[in-house]
Scaffold this motif. Structure first.
Motif, PDB file in Angstrom:
ATOM      1  N   ARG A   9     -12.279  12.543  -6.604  1.00 49.04           N
ATOM      2  CA  ARG A   9     -11.645  13.564  -7.448  1.00 49.04           C
ATOM      3  C   ARG A   9     -10.979  14.652  -6.598  1.00 49.04           C
ATOM      4  O   ARG A   9      -9.865  15.092  -6.888  1.00 49.04           O
ATOM      5  CB  ARG A   9     -12.691  14.188  -8.375  1.00 49.04           C
ATOM      6  CG  ARG A   9     -12.169  15.273  -9.256  1.00 49.04           C
ATOM      7  CD  ARG A   9     -11.665  14.723 -10.563  1.00 49.04           C
ATOM      8  NE  ARG A   9     -11.330  15.839 -11.439  1.00 49.04           N
ATOM      9  CZ  ARG A   9     -10.115  16.051 -11.897  1.00 49.04           C
ATOM     10  NH1 ARG A   9      -9.147  15.220 -11.632  1.00 49.04           N
ATOM     11  NH2 ARG A   9      -9.862  17.082 -12.668  1.00 49.04           N
ATOM     12  N   ALA A  10     -11.664  15.092  -5.555  1.00 50.63           N
ATOM     13  CA  ALA A  10     -11.107  16.143  -4.699  1.00 50.63           C
ATOM     14  C   ALA A  10      -9.785  15.708  -4.067  1.00 50.63           C
ATOM     15  O   ALA A  10      -8.812  16.459  -4.065  1.00 50.63           O
ATOM     16  CB  ALA A  10     -12.107  16.524  -3.615  1.00 50.63           C
ATOM     17  N   LEU A  11      -9.742  14.484  -3.555  1.00 48.47           N
ATOM     18  CA  LEU A  11      -8.514  13.994  -2.931  1.00 48.47           C
ATOM     19  C   LEU A  11      -7.409  13.781  -3.959  1.00 48.47           C
ATOM     20  O   LEU A  11      -6.231  13.934  -3.654  1.00 48.47           O
ATOM     21  CB  LEU A  11      -8.785  12.703  -2.167  1.00 48.47           C
ATOM     22  CG  LEU A  11      -9.635  12.852  -0.901  1.00 48.47           C
ATOM     23  CD1 LEU A  11      -9.976  11.481  -0.330  1.00 48.47           C
ATOM     24  CD2 LEU A  11      -8.938  13.711   0.133  1.00 48.47           C
ATOM     25  N   ASP A  19       7.845  15.549  -0.115  1.00 51.07           N
ATOM     26  CA  ASP A  19       8.808  14.702   0.597  1.00 51.07           C
ATOM     27  C   ASP A  19       8.141  13.605   1.425  1.00 51.07           C
ATOM     28  O   ASP A  19       8.794  12.947   2.221  1.00 51.07           O
ATOM     29  CB  ASP A  19       9.678  15.570   1.502  1.00 51.07           C
ATOM     30  CG  ASP A  19       8.868  16.275   2.585  1.00 51.07           C
ATOM     31  OD1 ASP A  19       7.641  16.426   2.415  1.00 51.07           O
ATOM     32  OD2 ASP A  19       9.461  16.667   3.600  1.00 51.07           O
ATOM     33  N   LEU A  20       6.863  13.384   1.218  1.00 51.09           N
ATOM     34  CA  LEU A  20       6.126  12.429   2.040  1.00 51.09           C
ATOM     35  C   LEU A  20       5.413  11.404   1.160  1.00 51.09           C
ATOM     36  O   LEU A  20       4.802  11.746   0.166  1.00 51.09           O
ATOM     37  CB  LEU A  20       5.096  13.189   2.878  1.00 51.09           C
ATOM     38  CG  LEU A  20       4.269  12.395   3.875  1.00 51.09           C
ATOM     39  CD1 LEU A  20       5.170  11.769   4.932  1.00 51.09           C
ATOM     40  CD2 LEU A  20       3.251  13.298   4.541  1.00 51.09           C
ATOM     41  N   SER A  21       5.532  10.152   1.538  1.00 48.77           N
ATOM     42  CA  SER A  21       4.811   9.078   0.856  1.00 48.77           C
ATOM     43  C   SER A  21       4.071   8.275   1.909  1.00 48.77           C
ATOM     44  O   SER A  21       4.530   8.135   3.045  1.00 48.77           O
ATOM     45  CB  SER A  21       5.779   8.159   0.111  1.00 48.77           C
ATOM     46  OG  SER A  21       6.421   8.857  -0.921  1.00 48.77           O
ATOM     47  N   GLY A  22       2.930   7.733   1.530  1.00 51.26           N
ATOM     48  CA  GLY A  22       2.180   6.921   2.478  1.00 51.26           C
ATOM     49  C   GLY A  22       0.825   6.527   1.931  1.00 51.26           C
ATOM     50  O   GLY A  22       0.377   7.017   0.896  1.00 51.26           O
ATOM     51  N   ARG A  23       0.192   5.615   2.631  1.00 49.65           N
ATOM     52  CA  ARG A  23      -1.136   5.124   2.262  1.00 49.65           C
ATOM     53  C   ARG A  23      -2.057   5.282   3.459  1.00 49.65           C
ATOM     54  O   ARG A  23      -1.716   4.899   4.570  1.00 49.65           O
ATOM     55  CB  ARG A  23      -1.069   3.658   1.861  1.00 49.65           C
ATOM     56  CG  ARG A  23      -2.389   3.110   1.361  1.00 49.65           C
ATOM     57  CD  ARG A  23      -2.183   1.695   0.804  1.00 49.65           C
ATOM     58  NE  ARG A  23      -3.328   1.254   0.053  1.00 49.65           N
ATOM     59  CZ  ARG A  23      -4.396   0.666   0.577  1.00 49.65           C
ATOM     60  NH1 ARG A  23      -4.448   0.454   1.881  1.00 49.65           N
ATOM     61  NH2 ARG A  23      -5.400   0.290  -0.176  1.00 49.65           N
ATOM     62  N   VAL A  42      -6.034   6.448  -0.064  1.00 52.69           N
ATOM     63  CA  VAL A  42      -5.249   7.568  -0.585  1.00 52.69           C
ATOM     64  C   VAL A  42      -3.791   7.138  -0.545  1.00 52.69           C
ATOM     65  O   VAL A  42      -3.236   6.932   0.522  1.00 52.69           O
ATOM     66  CB  VAL A  42      -5.458   8.836   0.283  1.00 52.69           C
ATOM     67  CG1 VAL A  42      -4.652  10.003  -0.252  1.00 52.69           C
ATOM     68  CG2 VAL A  42      -6.932   9.174   0.403  1.00 52.69           C
ATOM     69  N   GLU A  43      -3.176   7.003  -1.716  1.00 51.21           N
ATOM     70  CA  GLU A  43      -1.763   6.618  -1.808  1.00 51.21           C
ATOM     71  C   GLU A  43      -0.986   7.795  -2.364  1.00 51.21           C
ATOM     72  O   GLU A  43      -1.166   8.166  -3.516  1.00 51.21           O
ATOM     73  CB  GLU A  43      -1.605   5.390  -2.687  1.00 51.21           C
ATOM     74  CG  GLU A  43      -2.284   4.176  -2.081  1.00 51.21           C
ATOM     75  CD  GLU A  43      -1.880   2.882  -2.732  1.00 51.21           C
ATOM     76  OE1 GLU A  43      -0.682   2.729  -3.046  1.00 51.21           O
ATOM     77  OE2 GLU A  43      -2.756   2.044  -2.908  1.00 51.21           O
ATOM     78  N   VAL A  44      -0.142   8.387  -1.529  1.00 53.76           N
ATOM     79  CA  VAL A  44       0.600   9.594  -1.898  1.00 53.76           C
ATOM     80  C   VAL A  44       2.063   9.252  -2.127  1.00 53.76           C
ATOM     81  O   VAL A  44       2.695   8.579  -1.320  1.00 53.76           O
ATOM     82  CB  VAL A  44       0.471  10.666  -0.790  1.00 53.76           C
ATOM     83  CG1 VAL A  44       1.316  11.888  -1.117  1.00 53.76           C
ATOM     84  CG2 VAL A  44      -0.978  11.057  -0.596  1.00 53.76           C
ATOM     85  N   ASN A  46       5.479  11.495  -3.852  1.00 52.54           N
ATOM     86  CA  ASN A  46       6.041  12.701  -4.477  1.00 52.54           C
ATOM     87  C   ASN A  46       5.011  13.810  -4.681  1.00 52.54           C
ATOM     88  O   ASN A  46       4.992  14.457  -5.722  1.00 52.54           O
ATOM     89  CB  ASN A  46       6.706  12.362  -5.807  1.00 52.54           C
ATOM     90  CG  ASN A  46       7.878  11.428  -5.620  1.00 52.54           C
ATOM     91  OD1 ASN A  46       8.583  11.515  -4.624  1.00 52.54           O
ATOM     92  ND2 ASN A  46       8.077  10.539  -6.556  1.00 52.54           N
ATOM     93  N   GLY A  47       4.114  13.997  -3.740  1.00 50.37           N
ATOM     94  CA  GLY A  47       3.147  15.074  -3.804  1.00 50.37           C
ATOM     95  C   GLY A  47       1.893  14.785  -4.605  1.00 50.37           C
ATOM     96  O   GLY A  47       1.000  15.613  -4.671  1.00 50.37           O
ATOM     97  N   CYS A  48       1.808  13.618  -5.223  1.00 49.07           N
ATOM     98  CA  CYS A  48       0.634  13.241  -6.022  1.00 49.07           C
ATOM     99  C   CYS A  48      -0.069  12.057  -5.369  1.00 49.07           C
ATOM    100  O   CYS A  48       0.567  11.206  -4.770  1.00 49.07           O
ATOM    101  CB  CYS A  48       1.047  12.864  -7.436  1.00 49.07           C
ATOM    102  SG  CYS A  48       1.792  14.218  -8.331  1.00 49.07           S
ATOM    103  N   ALA A  49      -1.393  12.023  -5.525  1.00 51.02           N
ATOM    104  CA  ALA A  49      -2.169  10.964  -4.880  1.00 51.02           C
ATOM    105  C   ALA A  49      -2.911  10.122  -5.904  1.00 51.02           C
ATOM    106  O   ALA A  49      -3.438  10.634  -6.884  1.00 51.02           O
ATOM    107  CB  ALA A  49      -3.170  11.565  -3.906  1.00 51.02           C
ATOM    108  N   GLY A  50      -2.963   8.834  -5.626  1.00 54.31           N
ATOM    109  CA  GLY A  50      -3.831   7.916  -6.342  1.00 54.31           C
ATOM    110  C   GLY A  50      -4.950   7.552  -5.378  1.00 54.31           C
ATOM    111  O   GLY A  50      -4.700   7.264  -4.203  1.00 54.31           O
ATOM    112  N   ILE A  51      -6.185   7.581  -5.846  1.00 57.07           N
ATOM    113  CA  ILE A  51      -7.331   7.343  -4.972  1.00 57.07           C
ATOM    114  C   ILE A  51      -8.119   6.154  -5.507  1.00 57.07           C
ATOM    115  O   ILE A  51      -8.409   6.078  -6.697  1.00 57.07           O
ATOM    116  CB  ILE A  51      -8.279   8.564  -4.930  1.00 57.07           C
ATOM    117  CG1 ILE A  51      -7.508   9.863  -4.692  1.00 57.07           C
ATOM    118  CG2 ILE A  51      -9.377   8.368  -3.892  1.00 57.07           C
ATOM    119  CD1 ILE A  51      -6.748   9.940  -3.402  1.00 57.07           C
ATOM    120  N   GLY A  52      -8.473   5.255  -4.619  1.00 61.35           N
ATOM    121  CA  GLY A  52      -9.318   4.125  -4.990  1.00 61.35           C
ATOM    122  C   GLY A  52     -10.331   3.861  -3.895  1.00 61.35           C
ATOM    123  O   GLY A  52     -10.079   4.134  -2.721  1.00 61.35           O
TER     124      GLY A  52
END
Length: 113
Positions: A9-11, A19-23, A42-44, A46-52
């Motif tokens: 949740r924190a991440l 301006d950065l994307s990455g995994r 952590v998959e970022v 457009n400034g938002c992250a999906g975490i699995g």
């Protein structure tokens, strides 16, 4: 003083550069909260992250303890400083990406209330 009680949740709610994307796969160790121990992808974008949470078969780009993650998360200590002091380990590409993802400047507070 910061204690992360839910890594996923924190991440997810932390802001990242738009301006950065990455995994990045981060292996975290937490001796007190078992759900915080493991590998988190952590998959970022457009400034938002999906975490699995990922299994041990996927190599971690970064390895660190929960206290080091809290310091990195808050911006108090950068990736390179944590690596220099032996509190973070990782491959060069992941360290470079993490340095860009977690850099927001250093936290500060005025000394007048």
């Amino acid at each position: 003083m910061l204690r992360i009680v839910d890594v996923r949740r924190a991440l997810a709610v932390r802001g990242y550069p738009r301006d950065l994307s990455g995994r990045l796969v981060i292996a975290v160790t937490d001796p007190l909260l078992a759900h915080n121990t493991g590998r988190f992808a952590v998959e970022v974008t457009n400034g938002c992250a999906g975490i699995g949470k990922v299994g041990d078969e996927e190599p971690a780009g970064l390895t660190l303890g929960i206290a080091s993650l809290a310091s990195l998360y808050s911006g108090h200590t950068g990736v390179l400083r944590l690596q220099q002091t032996g509190l973070l380990h990782g491959e060069p590409a992941s360290i470079t990406l993490a340095a860009r993802l977690f850099h927001n400047g250093y936290p500060w507070m005025t000394d007048r209330f």
